[in-house]
Design a protein around this motif. Sequence first.
Motif, PDB file in Angstrom:
ATOM      1  N   PHE A  96      -6.421  -3.201 -13.614  1.00  0.00           N
ATOM      2  CA  PHE A  96      -6.313  -2.977 -12.172  1.00  0.00           C
ATOM      3  C   PHE A  96      -4.879  -2.615 -11.788  1.00  0.00           C
ATOM      4  N   ILE A  97      -3.917  -3.382 -12.274  1.00  0.00           N
ATOM      5  CA  ILE A  97      -2.514  -3.099 -11.960  1.00  0.00           C
ATOM      6  C   ILE A  97      -2.105  -1.748 -12.540  1.00  0.00           C
ATOM      7  N   LEU A  98      -2.557  -1.461 -13.758  1.00  0.00           N
ATOM      8  CA  LEU A  98      -2.213  -0.185 -14.395  1.00  0.00           C
ATOM      9  C   LEU A  98      -2.748   0.990 -13.584  1.00  0.00           C
ATOM     10  N   SER A  99      -3.958   0.874 -13.069  1.00  0.00           N
ATOM     11  CA  SER A  99      -4.529   1.973 -12.284  1.00  0.00           C
ATOM     12  C   SER A  99      -3.694   2.252 -11.036  1.00  0.00           C
ATOM     13  N   LEU A 100      -3.200   1.205 -10.398  1.00  0.00           N
ATOM     14  CA  LEU A 100      -2.359   1.386  -9.211  1.00  0.00           C
ATOM     15  C   LEU A 100      -0.993   1.952  -9.587  1.00  0.00           C
ATOM     16  N   ALA A 101      -0.444   1.491 -10.703  1.00  0.00           N
ATOM     17  CA  ALA A 101       0.871   1.972 -11.133  1.00  0.00           C
ATOM     18  C   ALA A 101       0.826   3.453 -11.492  1.00  0.00           C
ATOM     19  N   LEU A 102      -0.247   3.883 -12.138  1.00  0.00           N
ATOM     20  CA  LEU A 102      -0.344   5.276 -12.569  1.00  0.00           C
ATOM     21  C   LEU A 102      -0.426   6.237 -11.385  1.00  0.00           C
ATOM     22  N   ARG A 103      -0.931   5.770 -10.258  1.00  0.00           N
ATOM     23  CA  ARG A 103      -0.955   6.617  -9.059  1.00  0.00           C
ATOM     24  C   ARG A 103       0.459   6.983  -8.620  1.00  0.00           C
ATOM     25  N   ASN A 104       1.404   6.055  -8.829  1.00  0.00           N
ATOM     26  CA  ASN A 104       2.780   6.252  -8.362  1.00  0.00           C
ATOM     27  C   ASN A 104       3.722   6.744  -9.452  1.00  0.00           C
ATOM     28  N   LEU A 105       3.222   6.851 -10.674  1.00  0.00           N
ATOM     29  CA  LEU A 105       4.084   7.199 -11.803  1.00  0.00           C
ATOM     30  C   LEU A 105       4.540   8.653 -11.719  1.00  0.00           C
ATOM     31  N   ARG A 106       5.828   8.864 -11.944  1.00  0.00           N
ATOM     32  CA  ARG A 106       6.394  10.205 -12.010  1.00  0.00           C
ATOM     33  C   ARG A 106       7.187  10.335 -13.307  1.00  0.00           C
ATOM     34  N   LYS A 107       7.395  11.555 -13.741  1.00  0.00           N
ATOM     35  CA  LYS A 107       8.071  11.813 -15.007  1.00  0.00           C
ATOM     36  C   LYS A 107       9.442  11.146 -15.037  1.00  0.00           C
ATOM     37  N   GLY A 108       9.711  10.458 -16.130  1.00  0.00           N
ATOM     38  CA  GLY A 108      11.006   9.815 -16.310  1.00  0.00           C
ATOM     39  C   GLY A 108      11.088   8.399 -15.782  1.00  0.00           C
ATOM     40  N   LEU A 157      -7.228 -15.443 -10.826  1.00  0.00           N
ATOM     41  CA  LEU A 157      -6.386 -14.270 -10.589  1.00  0.00           C
ATOM     42  C   LEU A 157      -4.916 -14.668 -10.524  1.00  0.00           C
ATOM     43  N   SER A 158      -4.608 -15.727  -9.794  1.00  0.00           N
ATOM     44  CA  SER A 158      -3.216 -16.172  -9.654  1.00  0.00           C
ATOM     45  C   SER A 158      -2.626 -16.576 -11.001  1.00  0.00           C
ATOM     46  N   ARG A 159      -3.390 -17.318 -11.796  1.00  0.00           N
ATOM     47  CA  ARG A 159      -2.892 -17.744 -13.114  1.00  0.00           C
ATOM     48  C   ARG A 159      -2.668 -16.544 -14.031  1.00  0.00           C
ATOM     49  N   THR A 160      -3.562 -15.580 -13.967  1.00  0.00           N
ATOM     50  CA  THR A 160      -3.429 -14.398 -14.822  1.00  0.00           C
ATOM     51  C   THR A 160      -2.220 -13.568 -14.418  1.00  0.00           C
ATOM     52  N   MET A 161      -2.012 -13.404 -13.117  1.00  0.00           N
ATOM     53  CA  MET A 161      -0.834 -12.675 -12.644  1.00  0.00           C
ATOM     54  C   MET A 161       0.444 -13.382 -13.084  1.00  0.00           C
ATOM     55  N   MET A 162       0.434 -14.709 -13.043  1.00  0.00           N
ATOM     56  CA  MET A 162       1.608 -15.467 -13.462  1.00  0.00           C
ATOM     57  C   MET A 162       1.886 -15.261 -14.948  1.00  0.00           C
ATOM     58  N   ARG A 163       0.835 -15.210 -15.771  1.00  0.00           N
ATOM     59  CA  ARG A 163       1.033 -14.971 -17.206  1.00  0.00           C
ATOM     60  C   ARG A 163       1.628 -13.589 -17.453  1.00  0.00           C
ATOM     61  N   LEU A 164       1.175 -12.602 -16.705  1.00  0.00           N
ATOM     62  CA  LEU A 164       1.729 -11.257 -16.860  1.00  0.00           C
ATOM     63  C   LEU A 164       3.196 -11.221 -16.429  1.00  0.00           C
ATOM     64  N   ILE A 202       5.316  -7.582 -15.486  1.00  0.00           N
ATOM     65  CA  ILE A 202       5.421  -7.312 -14.055  1.00  0.00           C
ATOM     66  C   ILE A 202       6.313  -8.356 -13.416  1.00  0.00           C
ATOM     67  N   GLU A 203       6.744  -8.085 -12.194  1.00  0.00           N
ATOM     68  CA  GLU A 203       7.435  -9.084 -11.393  1.00  0.00           C
ATOM     69  C   GLU A 203       7.014  -8.913  -9.942  1.00  0.00           C
ATOM     70  N   ARG A 204       6.929 -10.021  -9.228  1.00  0.00           N
ATOM     71  CA  ARG A 204       6.526  -9.980  -7.831  1.00  0.00           C
ATOM     72  C   ARG A 204       7.752  -9.812  -6.950  1.00  0.00           C
ATOM     73  N   HIS A 205       7.711  -8.810  -6.066  1.00  0.00           N
ATOM     74  CA  HIS A 205       8.787  -8.623  -5.102  1.00  0.00           C
ATOM     75  C   HIS A 205       8.474  -9.324  -3.793  1.00  0.00           C
ATOM     76  N   SER A 206       7.209  -9.318  -3.433  1.00  0.00           N
ATOM     77  CA  SER A 206       6.754  -9.982  -2.218  1.00  0.00           C
ATOM     78  C   SER A 206       5.262 -10.214  -2.357  1.00  0.00           C
ATOM     79  N   ARG A 207       4.658 -10.717  -1.316  1.00  0.00           N
ATOM     80  CA  ARG A 207       3.230 -11.001  -1.365  1.00  0.00           C
ATOM     81  C   ARG A 207       2.408  -9.742  -1.613  1.00  0.00           C
ATOM     82  N   HIS A 208       2.886  -8.604  -1.126  1.00  0.00           N
ATOM     83  CA  HIS A 208       2.099  -7.376  -1.213  1.00  0.00           C
ATOM     84  C   HIS A 208       2.776  -6.275  -2.027  1.00  0.00           C
TER      85      HIS A 208
END
Length: 254
Positions: A140-152, A178-185, A191-197
């Motif tokens: 799920f996170i990868l799918s969202l990241a790939l939308r924003n991915l640009r070369k380099g 979900l919360s425990r899994t996100m914490m493991r990642l 990954i790192e959390r910048h804010s709630r969203h």
Amino acid sequence: MLDETEVSRFVKVIGAKGDCLHLRSQQRVPLPPAGRVLILREGMLAIDAMPAKGKLQVLDFLVAGDVVSASSVLPAPGYSLRAITRASLVSLDPPAVDRSIPAQDYWAFLVARSLNQLARASIHQLLIGRLETEQRVASFILSLALRNLRKGMRQVSVDLPMSRTDIANYLVINCDTLSRTMMRLCDSGLIERHSRHVLRVIDLEALRRRSPLASLLSAVFERRDGQESGSASCVEESASVPSMLKITVSVLLW
């Protein structure tokens, strides 16, 4: 794949021929009747399913440029659209729009967007049917990241406007899991959390390795530099995604 500029251009032209509907966050609207098409101009929507005596299931998160019609989403009782953020929709009659831009470009746009959403629906079925919990969250996170991915880019910021409950419903897991899994990642340095969203993907390649669907997600979501624009790219995308789906399904079912 159409880039954001091309999608915005098509939506702007198409939107001029339809009726605009503005939604506040969490507002629900019914699915369009047969013969009508909804196009999301801005914001994010969820497609919700609420079977009789069942729990809410989020089927997809729609983004700007996505298309909703009676043929793309089952118009059954309990199905609805819900605004995750403030959003605006355009309701239109396809034949009326067909006269405002070249027919080939218009239908290529609709076909490409519909096929992209069909691919996402197939990914969702594979995700909740074949993957373990951590693999689901990583995919799920990868799918969202790939939308924003640009070369380099080595690190990618990911917006999460949806609630934790919505994400858990989409992944068919409970909120605590979900919360425990996100914490493991996070603890693994992926990954790192910048804010709630908002979160940042620190190690994209490691995240890819956590997802058995990585190649399919890349085919569906990742922007291709130097790809042709317009109807030619739509046709190419339409042909490539179903083939990748067949390959991935075969691997997962092996």
